[in-house]
Design a protein around this motif. Structure first.
Motif, PDB file in Angstrom:
ATOM      1  N   ASN A  36      -7.841  -2.552   5.307  1.00 15.70           N
ATOM      2  CA  ASN A  36      -7.459  -3.323   6.278  1.00 15.70           C
ATOM      3  C   ASN A  36      -7.523  -2.676   7.714  1.00 15.70           C
ATOM      4  O   ASN A  36      -7.801  -3.228   8.733  1.00 15.70           O
ATOM      5  CB  ASN A  36      -6.492  -4.214   6.067  1.00 15.70           C
ATOM      6  CG  ASN A  36      -6.879  -5.223   5.006  1.00 15.70           C
ATOM      7  OD1 ASN A  36      -8.002  -5.515   4.652  1.00 15.70           O
ATOM      8  ND2 ASN A  36      -5.771  -5.995   4.548  1.00 15.70           N
ATOM      9  N   GLU A  37      -7.001  -1.382   7.671  1.00 18.42           N
ATOM     10  CA  GLU A  37      -6.753  -0.685   9.029  1.00 18.42           C
ATOM     11  C   GLU A  37      -8.323  -0.046   9.462  1.00 18.42           C
ATOM     12  O   GLU A  37      -8.236   0.539  10.602  1.00 18.42           O
ATOM     13  CB  GLU A  37      -5.877   0.295   8.877  1.00 18.42           C
ATOM     14  CG  GLU A  37      -4.364  -0.224   9.084  1.00 18.42           C
ATOM     15  CD  GLU A  37      -3.338   0.854   8.504  1.00 18.42           C
ATOM     16  OE1 GLU A  37      -3.808   2.137   8.321  1.00 18.42           O
ATOM     17  OE2 GLU A  37      -2.108   0.476   8.522  1.00 18.42           O
TER      18      GLU A  37
ATOM     19  N   ASP B 295      -8.522  -1.107  -3.334  1.00 14.38           N
ATOM     20  CA  ASP B 295      -7.494  -0.657  -2.343  1.00 14.38           C
ATOM     21  C   ASP B 295      -6.003  -1.552  -2.393  1.00 14.38           C
ATOM     22  O   ASP B 295      -5.131  -1.227  -2.032  1.00 14.38           O
ATOM     23  CB  ASP B 295      -7.899  -0.588  -0.890  1.00 14.38           C
ATOM     24  CG  ASP B 295      -7.152   0.134   0.141  1.00 14.38           C
ATOM     25  OD1 ASP B 295      -6.541   1.429  -0.087  1.00 14.38           O
ATOM     26  OD2 ASP B 295      -6.715  -0.467   1.312  1.00 14.38           O
TER      27      ASP B 295
ATOM     28  N   HIS C  92      -2.946   0.540  -2.269  1.00 16.54           N
ATOM     29  CA  HIS C  92      -2.022   0.570  -0.993  1.00 16.54           C
ATOM     30  C   HIS C  92      -1.982  -0.805  -0.584  1.00 16.54           C
ATOM     31  O   HIS C  92      -1.743  -0.945   0.612  1.00 16.54           O
ATOM     32  CB  HIS C  92      -2.998   1.331   0.140  1.00 16.54           C
ATOM     33  CG  HIS C  92      -3.780   2.607  -0.469  1.00 16.54           C
ATOM     34  ND1 HIS C  92      -4.950   3.068  -0.764  1.00 16.54           N
ATOM     35  CD2 HIS C  92      -3.161   4.028  -0.691  1.00 16.54           C
ATOM     36  CE1 HIS C  92      -5.071   4.126  -0.877  1.00 16.54           C
ATOM     37  NE2 HIS C  92      -4.025   4.777  -0.833  1.00 16.54           N
ATOM     38  N   LYS C  93      -1.856  -1.825  -1.445  1.00 15.41           N
ATOM     39  CA  LYS C  93      -1.687  -3.338  -0.940  1.00 15.41           C
ATOM     40  C   LYS C  93      -2.809  -3.584   0.277  1.00 15.41           C
ATOM     41  O   LYS C  93      -2.372  -4.266   1.142  1.00 15.41           O
ATOM     42  CB  LYS C  93      -0.152  -3.227  -0.328  1.00 15.41           C
ATOM     43  CG  LYS C  93       1.050  -2.954  -1.164  1.00 15.41           C
ATOM     44  CD  LYS C  93       2.133  -3.554  -0.839  1.00 15.41           C
ATOM     45  CE  LYS C  93       3.244  -3.141  -1.606  1.00 15.41           C
ATOM     46  NZ  LYS C  93       4.645  -3.206  -1.205  1.00 15.41           N
ATOM     47  N   SER C  94      -3.898  -2.941   0.090  1.00 10.92           N
ATOM     48  CA  SER C  94      -4.952  -3.378   1.110  1.00 10.92           C
ATOM     49  C   SER C  94      -4.680  -2.629   2.446  1.00 10.92           C
ATOM     50  O   SER C  94      -5.412  -2.909   3.489  1.00 10.92           O
ATOM     51  CB  SER C  94      -5.145  -4.830   1.390  1.00 10.92           C
ATOM     52  OG  SER C  94      -5.557  -5.485  -0.121  1.00 10.92           O
ATOM     53  N   GLN C  95      -3.813  -1.827   2.688  1.00 13.95           N
ATOM     54  CA  GLN C  95      -3.436  -1.498   4.162  1.00 13.95           C
ATOM     55  C   GLN C  95      -4.400  -0.518   4.561  1.00 13.95           C
ATOM     56  O   GLN C  95      -4.859  -0.728   5.734  1.00 13.95           O
ATOM     57  CB  GLN C  95      -2.120  -0.603   4.052  1.00 13.95           C
ATOM     58  CG  GLN C  95      -0.855  -1.789   3.953  1.00 13.95           C
ATOM     59  CD  GLN C  95       0.524  -1.036   3.559  1.00 13.95           C
ATOM     60  OE1 GLN C  95       0.592   0.211   3.128  1.00 13.95           O
ATOM     61  NE2 GLN C  95       1.505  -1.765   3.696  1.00 13.95           N
ATOM     62  N   VAL C  96      -4.982   0.367   3.720  1.00 12.22           N
ATOM     63  CA  VAL C  96      -5.715   1.208   4.263  1.00 12.22           C
ATOM     64  C   VAL C  96      -7.296   0.582   4.444  1.00 12.22           C
ATOM     65  O   VAL C  96      -7.822   0.915   5.828  1.00 12.22           O
ATOM     66  CB  VAL C  96      -6.152   2.466   3.108  1.00 12.22           C
ATOM     67  CG1 VAL C  96      -7.296   3.454   3.715  1.00 12.22           C
ATOM     68  CG2 VAL C  96      -4.935   3.314   2.889  1.00 12.22           C
TER      69      VAL C  96
END
Length: 275
Positions: free
Chosen positions: A143-144, A133, A137-141
């Motif tokens: 982490n959310e 991820d 997605h720069k870890s955004q998914v």
């Protein structure tokens, strides 16, 4: 993500008929019968072999039992590689059932990581998903997501529950429509003929001109020998989930549909059979 659910199902429910036999030098109290199992391609050896372990421990003296490990034709099998990848890399052109040898001693420290519990597999699996991820997605998914979502991914894999897993995983396979794809493709290329673990680098699914990059484009960039014939004769095969995808297939589509549950596209380069 385009909804090719049949492809996702076919990938998820891929199975390899396997025959487990106990190594001849193991000390047993009576003869150990072979054990047959349909192994899920998308899972990990140490996650699905409790029955194998119980079967062979019944005929062994308890003092002879230490950490279980598996081997195919002299090669220790890495539990942290998905089962389908192990088969494609080491045994894809052999007759079924896949013949795996079971060991309970002389653990090959140089070749294998220890796996004392399923927590170790879960930690490895989640680390891969987080790495994927970060690329997509720069870890955004990830982490959310809440902790329970992370747990649902793991439990879906551990319990072989397609719907449970994909209810969460589909979020990891989405991207804004204006992007036309992920930031980078999470992939690893493995070569059966080298000692190098795998090749991994940054690769975008969309070229600067806007056209879709293909599997062939990726291989030309990271492993050109895989698709450039020697003396006009193609010596290797490119395998993902036991099939040879067309090199013209968009790499974005492959990443969405043919990635393993860890969200990586595991690509095997193996010698082409000569018969």
């Amino acid at each position: 993500m385009t909804d090719d659910k049949d492809v996702l199902r076919d990938v998820w429910f891929g199975r390899i008929p396997t025959c487990f036999t106990l190594y001849q030098d193991e000390i047993t109290e009576r003869e150990a019968e072979p054990y047959y199992l349909l192994l899920p391609r998308i899972s990990y050896l140490t996650l699905v072999t409790d029955k194998v372990k119980k079967h062979f421990q019944k005929v062994m003296r308890q003092e002879e039992v230490s950490e279980i490990w598996f081997e195919y034709e002299g090669t220790p099998l890495k539990w942290h590689y998905p089962i389908g990848l192990l088969f494609d890399l080491h045994a894809s052109n052999t007759a079924l059932p896949w013949s795996i040898t079971v060991h309970f001693k002389n653990f090959p420290e140089k070749d294998l990581l220890h796996c004392h519990s399923k927590d170790v597999i879960e930690a490895h699996f989640m680390a891969c998903i987080k790495e994927a991820d970060a690329l997509k997605h720069k870890s955004q998914v990830i982490n959310e997501m809440q902790k329970k979502d992370h747990k649902q991914l793991w439990m879906g894999l551990q319990n072989d529950k397609f719907e449970q897993f994909w209810a969460i995983n589909r979020k990891l396979m989405e991207y804004p429509p204006e992007d036309n794809g992920f930031r980078y493709i999470p992939f690893r290329v493995y070569q059966a003929t080298t000692e190098r673990p795998f090749i991994q680098k940054l690769f975008r699914p969309i070229a600067s001109g806007g056209q879709l990059h293909t599997l062939g484009d990726l291989l030309r960039d990271v492993c050109p020998s895989a698709i450039t014939p020697e003396d006009g004769e193609q010596k290797t095969q490119v395998m993902i989930h036991g099939i040879e995808p067309m090199l013209e297939t968009p790499i974005q589509w492959l990443s969405e549909h043919m990635s393993y549950p860890d969200n990586f596209l595991h690509i095997s380069i193996i010698p082409r059979p000569t018969d």
